[in-house]
Structure formats: C-alpha cells, structure tokens
Design a protein around this motif. Structure first.
Motif, mmCIF file in Angstrom:
data_model
loop_
_atom_site.group_PDB
_atom_site.id
_atom_site.type_symbol
_atom_site.label_atom_id
_atom_site.label_comp_id
_atom_site.label_asym_id
_atom_site.label_seq_id
_atom_site.Cartn_x
_atom_site.Cartn_y
_atom_site.Cartn_z
ATOM 1 N N GLN A 467 -7.863 20.771 12.629
ATOM 2 C CA GLN A 467 -8.089 19.551 13.407
ATOM 3 C C GLN A 467 -9.557 19.140 13.398
ATOM 4 O O GLN A 467 -9.899 17.994 13.103
ATOM 5 C CB GLN A 467 -7.630 19.773 14.850
ATOM 6 N N TYR A 468 -10.435 20.084 13.722
ATOM 7 C CA TYR A 468 -11.838 19.734 13.922
ATOM 8 C C TYR A 468 -12.656 19.731 12.638
ATOM 9 O O TYR A 468 -13.673 19.033 12.559
ATOM 10 C CB TYR A 468 -12.467 20.679 14.949
ATOM 11 N N LEU A 469 -12.236 20.491 11.631
ATOM 12 C CA LEU A 469 -13.007 20.558 10.394
ATOM 13 C C LEU A 469 -12.517 19.584 9.334
ATOM 14 O O LEU A 469 -13.321 19.048 8.569
ATOM 15 C CB LEU A 469 -12.968 21.978 9.819
ATOM 16 N N GLU A 470 -11.212 19.346 9.273
ATOM 17 C CA GLU A 470 -10.657 18.607 8.146
ATOM 18 C C GLU A 470 -10.229 17.189 8.487
ATOM 19 O O GLU A 470 -9.778 16.455 7.603
ATOM 20 C CB GLU A 470 -9.468 19.382 7.568
ATOM 21 N N THR A 471 -10.343 16.786 9.744
ATOM 22 C CA THR A 471 -9.996 15.417 10.127
ATOM 23 C C THR A 471 -11.083 14.857 11.040
ATOM 24 O O THR A 471 -11.943 15.584 11.537
ATOM 25 C CB THR A 471 -8.647 15.343 10.877
ATOM 26 N N THR A 472 -11.003 13.561 11.268
ATOM 27 C CA THR A 472 -11.888 12.921 12.250
ATOM 28 C C THR A 472 -11.131 12.602 13.530
ATOM 29 O O THR A 472 -11.647 11.908 14.408
ATOM 30 C CB THR A 472 -12.476 11.617 11.680
ATOM 31 N N LYS A 473 -9.918 13.103 13.637
ATOM 32 C CA LYS A 473 -9.116 12.837 14.829
ATOM 33 C C LYS A 473 -9.682 13.576 16.042
ATOM 34 O O LYS A 473 -10.087 14.732 15.940
ATOM 35 C CB LYS A 473 -7.672 13.287 14.606
ATOM 36 N N VAL A 474 -9.685 12.904 17.174
ATOM 37 C CA VAL A 474 -10.070 13.536 18.432
ATOM 38 C C VAL A 474 -8.797 13.775 19.231
ATOM 39 O O VAL A 474 -8.095 12.816 19.579
ATOM 40 C CB VAL A 474 -11.034 12.652 19.240
ATOM 41 N N PRO A 475 -8.439 15.019 19.515
ATOM 42 C CA PRO A 475 -7.202 15.266 20.262
ATOM 43 C C PRO A 475 -7.204 14.505 21.584
ATOM 44 O O PRO A 475 -8.172 14.562 22.350
ATOM 45 C CB PRO A 475 -7.229 16.779 20.502
ATOM 46 N N ALA A 476 -6.143 13.774 21.835
ATOM 47 C CA ALA A 476 -6.020 13.014 23.080
ATOM 48 C C ALA A 476 -4.828 13.546 23.865
ATOM 49 O O ALA A 476 -3.719 13.646 23.328
ATOM 50 C CB ALA A 476 -5.839 11.529 22.788
ATOM 51 N N LEU A 477 -5.068 13.913 25.114
ATOM 52 C CA LEU A 477 -3.973 14.323 25.987
ATOM 53 C C LEU A 477 -3.418 13.065 26.649
ATOM 54 O O LEU A 477 -4.052 12.468 27.514
ATOM 55 C CB LEU A 477 -4.453 15.309 27.046
ATOM 56 N N GLU A 478 -2.247 12.659 26.214
ATOM 57 C CA GLU A 478 -1.581 11.498 26.802
ATOM 58 C C GLU A 478 -0.719 12.007 27.955
ATOM 59 O O GLU A 478 0.020 12.989 27.800
ATOM 60 C CB GLU A 478 -0.727 10.811 25.740
ATOM 61 N N PHE A 479 -0.811 11.364 29.108
ATOM 62 C CA PHE A 479 -0.112 11.905 30.275
ATOM 63 C C PHE A 479 0.237 10.793 31.264
ATOM 64 O O PHE A 479 -0.305 9.685 31.219
ATOM 65 C CB PHE A 479 -0.986 12.946 30.981
ATOM 66 N N ARG A 480 1.140 11.133 32.173
ATOM 67 C CA ARG A 480 1.404 10.308 33.349
ATOM 68 C C ARG A 480 1.782 11.234 34.495
ATOM 69 O O ARG A 480 2.368 12.306 34.284
ATOM 70 C CB ARG A 480 2.503 9.280 33.083
ATOM 71 N N ILE A 481 1.425 10.841 35.684
ATOM 72 C CA ILE A 481 1.718 11.616 36.884
ATOM 73 C C ILE A 481 2.576 10.753 37.796
ATOM 74 O O ILE A 481 2.213 9.619 38.133
ATOM 75 C CB ILE A 481 0.429 12.032 37.615
#
Length: 537
Positions: A467-481
């Motif tokens: 994830q962090y070395l081979e892509t430029t994606k930033v992990p996003a935690l999608e949520f609802r409460i």
C-alpha cells in the motif's frame, strides 16, 4: 496511523500517477546486476589511485580491479562515464583489447579463468570529469573555492554512479571487500577520503599523495574526494563494540564552529547504537568532513555542509520546532551508516531501505533526546512533506531508477505506523537491531527487508508495504455512526489490505480490523452519534 478518516459518502483521496519513462539499453547496462558482463564475477578489491588537478579540472589515474570468478563468462563490463577516457587495460602484464558502448567498456580477459580464481585487471584513464550541476543530488566533481578563494574540491555521485569519476563495476549489488583510495593533490591541499589514513607521501612535482584504506565492504558511491585546507581534531567514544575513534575535518577557519557543533555526533552515535546495534565500521572509524554541498553518507567519512547550525540549513522539516534542536545532517547522514552503508540495496529502485529508515531515525533521535511523545510528534510532523506524486517503489528495476522522494517522509511514517502495529517497543528495537546484524555488510533486496520485518513482528505486513510503497493511495476509513453502531470499511486500498486501526468514539477506544467490506460494531446506547478519531500515530 498514516490514514485518512472520512465520513460515509466523502470521496477517497488519490494522487495522479506519473507517466512511465521509457528505458533503453544504456539504462540496463548501468542499472542491472544480472547482465552477461557483470553476473559472472565478484569485485573483491579496488586499488584506486587518482591525481586531482584543480588548475585545469582534470584527473588521471588507475583502478586495479581484483575479482573472483563465480561462473564461466566471456566479456567483463567496466563502467566509466563520458567524457573520461580509458587509456589502457592491463592483465598479467598484457594489454587487453576493449570496446566502448556509451558509459560501459567491455573486455575479454586473457588470463585463464576457473570458478573460484582471483584475477586483476588494471584500468588506466584520464580526462575532465563531469561537473556536479546540483550537488549532492546531481553529482560529479565540484571544483570550488572556500571563502578565502583557495581551491576546495569534493565529489558526490549517489544515484548517478561512482563511474562518473572512476572506473568500477558500477552497481550497488557488488561491493569490494576492502578498498585503497590514494588521492594525489597539490601540496597546499589535504585530501580526506574513506577509512583510515595509512600514509602521506610528498612527491617531487609539488603534489602530495594521501593513501586511505577501507578494510570493510563499501558501496561505490560512498568513495569520496574532499581536498581543501582542513583542520583536524579527534575524540573517542566507548561504544557497544569497544573504543570508536571519531575524527573531525572542518576547514581551518571553521575549527571553532566545528568544536561547538560536532559534539552532537557522540549523542547521535550512542542513540543509534541503542536502536540499530553497534556502529558498523569500528575498524575504519567515524569521520565528519566539511564539504561545499549539504552533505552525503560517505561511509566512515560522512560529508557535512550544514552551516554548523541545527535543523536542515536552519529549517525544520516537521514544523514542530523539534527539528531545530539538533543538526539534521549529522543525524540523517550518519543514520545511513546503518541503513545505506551497512545494509545496501542491490537496486536503486529499493532506495526506500536507505532513505525511509534514515528519515525514521530522525524521529528516534528526537525520542532519545526528548522522549517518545516528542519523537512521534516530529515524525508525524514530517507528513506535511508527503506529495503522493508517484509510488516510492516503481516497477522499474534493473535500469538505475528510483521512485518518489516520498521515500523520506512517507517511508519514515510507514515505519512509524508499523511500530504501532507491532505494539511492543522492545520487540521493535530487536527488529531494527536484527536487521543490522542479520544483513550486516550485505547488499539486499527490498523484498528481503519486508519479509524480515513481517517474520520478526509475527504479523503479515505484506499489504501494508504494498500500500505505502507501491501505490499513492492513502487508506481512507469510510464510516457512519448511528443506531448505536459503527459501520466502517477501508477504501482506496490494495486488495487484501486489513491493517488494524485503534479509534476513539464517544470517549471509548475500539480496536478495529477493517477490510474493504463493510463491517458493523455495536457501540451501546450511550455512544450516540459522536465523532470518530483514529489513533494519530
């Protein structure tokens, strides 16, 4: 954690990928260590002798290359960049024929070769080497002067390659077991190179030869010339492996400034020995050598040009103020003695192993000085420098190419995140020290480093590294409460990414294990619809 929390419906962030570069034969000859001219022999000793002439910006010299035969081979590749010229190649007293292909020379040895044999080829050369356009990032020779107008000559060649000024097998994958560096300069100058000074000889033509010797394996780009009007003083450190000699070489008129600033080196070495294990080069010593550029990790002769001031030329990359409490070049470049010099990547594409760990070391040094909280605050502060312009590791192996400069702040923060995943500082320290003992004085692949950390941590970190070395994606935690429950998932992640994440909801901490699929966690009737806050580390 190096993540982004987004309420349900918010778009996930993504960075544009840069256009792929097209590579050719010259790139393969420079960057691959498996080509037919390289894969059958192992460099074991370089005997480098170079006369440096500041008056006309030329050099003349030779390198006797001793090698061990690994398997049958026909042609041997030796690298030397234009406009430098090879005058001759000699083996066993006989001149060899050779041909040039750009910056690579090919010759057929005349000596009989059997597997396990040791042979030597001496390359004689001369010319006016390329001038460094933007040292240390774009390297070559710098024919400069100090503030008094006296000649000051230094070299830098990481990335571009050591063959920009001397003939060698120019790949990070093959280091000689030891090396002589004999540099001849005008009598008015002193030359400081790697290892220990074995001799100084005055010549009849108004020059002096300084013979330095490195008894340990050394990567090609670490070999350096630093010729100027130097002062010298020394100290010692009682370290983990015994008494370590410390030698400091500022310009003569900077002696007082150096004696005020360079004591930081002792605290740095003590800190890094605690985290990374013994300094790797006790036999060759530790040196700081003033140069006319910012600095570089020249093994056992760390190049320094940081104005004898704290920060990075008086700036703090973290924005916290903590980076102004220590000298960036002393800390960062010396960290490379462990990650970069002790452990060297075979391919430039894996340079994150050098730079991510050196960036992370800055936070560890801050932690040594001011405590764990401030160490984390410094590292997290450097995230403001992340660009996500391209992956840290691209698919371009074997062509002397490297990925994004994010290997510094993003790579360092990736390691900080992994420390949180390990969750045991004693084990994390053992992992860092274990890297430097397991791969001591070796060249490695990035895959080896990833696998070692996962194995020692007891956690499959493969998707985190991807994830962090081979892509430029930033992990996003999608949520609802809502309805007394938290519903959540990862978005903008690689397949199989399941990095755990501590979050706080309604004042209570929950340990989530998100995946790309929606999951629901009951919160209880008192949770309400409060905000969610991920762990800042």
């Amino acid at each position: 954690m190096l993540v982004f929390a987004a309420a349900h419906g918010a778009p996930a962030s993504a960075a544009a990928q840069t256009a792929a570069r097209v590579y050719g034969r010259a790139d393969t000859l420079r960057g691959s260590y498996t080509t037919p001219g390289r894969n059958w022999w192992d460099a074991t000793f370089y005997d480098l002798r170079v006369a440096v002439s500041p008056s006309d910006s030329t050099i003349r010299g030779s390198n006797a290359i001793t090698y061990r035969v690994l398997r049958p081979g026909k042609e041997l590749q030796i690298d030397l960049m234009v406009p430098l010229v090879v005058d001759s190649m000699v083996q066993d007293g006989r001149r060899l024929r050779f041909r040039r292909d750009g910056n690579a020379f090919f010759t057929r040895p005349v000596a009989r070769h059997r597997v396990g044999d040791f042979r030597t080829i001496t390359v004689y050369y001369h010319g006016r080497p390329q001038v460094a356009r933007r040292p240390p990032w774009e390297g070559g020779f710098t024919w400069g002067t100090d503030s008094l107008g006296r000649p000051w000559v230094v070299t830098t060649d990481q990335g571009v390659g050591a063959s920009i000024w001397w003939p060698n097998k120019d790949t990070q994958a093959d280091e000689p077991d030891s090396q002589r560096v004999a540099i001849t300069v005008p009598d008015s100058l002193q030359n400081v190179s790697n290892g220990r000074l074995r001799g100084r000889r005055q010549n009849a033509d108004g020059t002096t030869t300084y013979e330095w010797f490195v008894v340990n394996p050394i990567n090609n780009y670490a070999i350096a010339v630093a010729a100027g009007h130097y002062a010298h003083y020394s100290d010692t450190l009682q370290g983990e492996a015994g008494k370590l000699t410390l030698d400091f070489w500022p310009l003569d008129y900077h002696l007082d400034a150096a004696q005020r600033q360079f004591p930081q080196a002792k605290a740095m070495l003590q800190c890094f020995e605690g985290w990374f294990g013994p300094y790797p080069w006790y036999e060759d010593g530790y040196k700081l050598v003033e140069v006319s550029n910012n600095g570089m990790e020249h093994q056992s002769a760390v190049a320094y040009g940081n104005l004898f001031a704290n920060g990075y030329r008086r700036r703090d990359a973290s924005g916290t103020g903590l980076g102004l409490k220590w000298d960036f070049i002393i800390v960062h470049e010396s960290a490379h003695e462990w990650f970069g010099n002790n452990i060297t990547t075979k391919d430039l594409a894996d340079m994150w192993v050098h730079e991510s760990f050196a960036n992370y070391a800055e936070g560890l040094y801050t932690e040594c000085l001011f405590g764990k909280e401030d160490g984390a605050r410094y590292t997290i502060g450097t995230r403001r420098g992340i660009r996500n312009d391209a992956p840290i590791v691209s698919a371009a192996y074997g062509v002397n190419a490297q990925g994004s400069g994010d290997m510094y702040p993003k790579g360092g923060n990736m390691l900080h995140t992994i420390r949180q995943l390990v969750g045991d500082d004693a084990r994390w320290r053992e992992i860092l020290r274990g890297l430097n003992s397991t791969f001591r004085h070796q060249t490695v692949t990035g895959t080896q480093i990833r696998a070692y950390i996962s194995e020692q941590a007891g956690i499959d970190l493969s998707k985190v590294f991807t994830q962090y070395l081979e892509t430029t994606k930033v992990p996003a935690l999608e949520f609802r409460i809502g309805d007394s429950a938290l519903t959540y998932r990862w978005t903008d992640v690689v397949a199989g990414f399941d990095m755990p994440l501590p979050v706080t909801v309604g004042g209570r901490v929950y340990q989530l294990r998100p995946t790309a699929r929606w999951q629901t966690l009951p919160l209880g009737p008192t949770a309400g619809s409060g905000d969610l806050a991920p762990d800042p580390d």
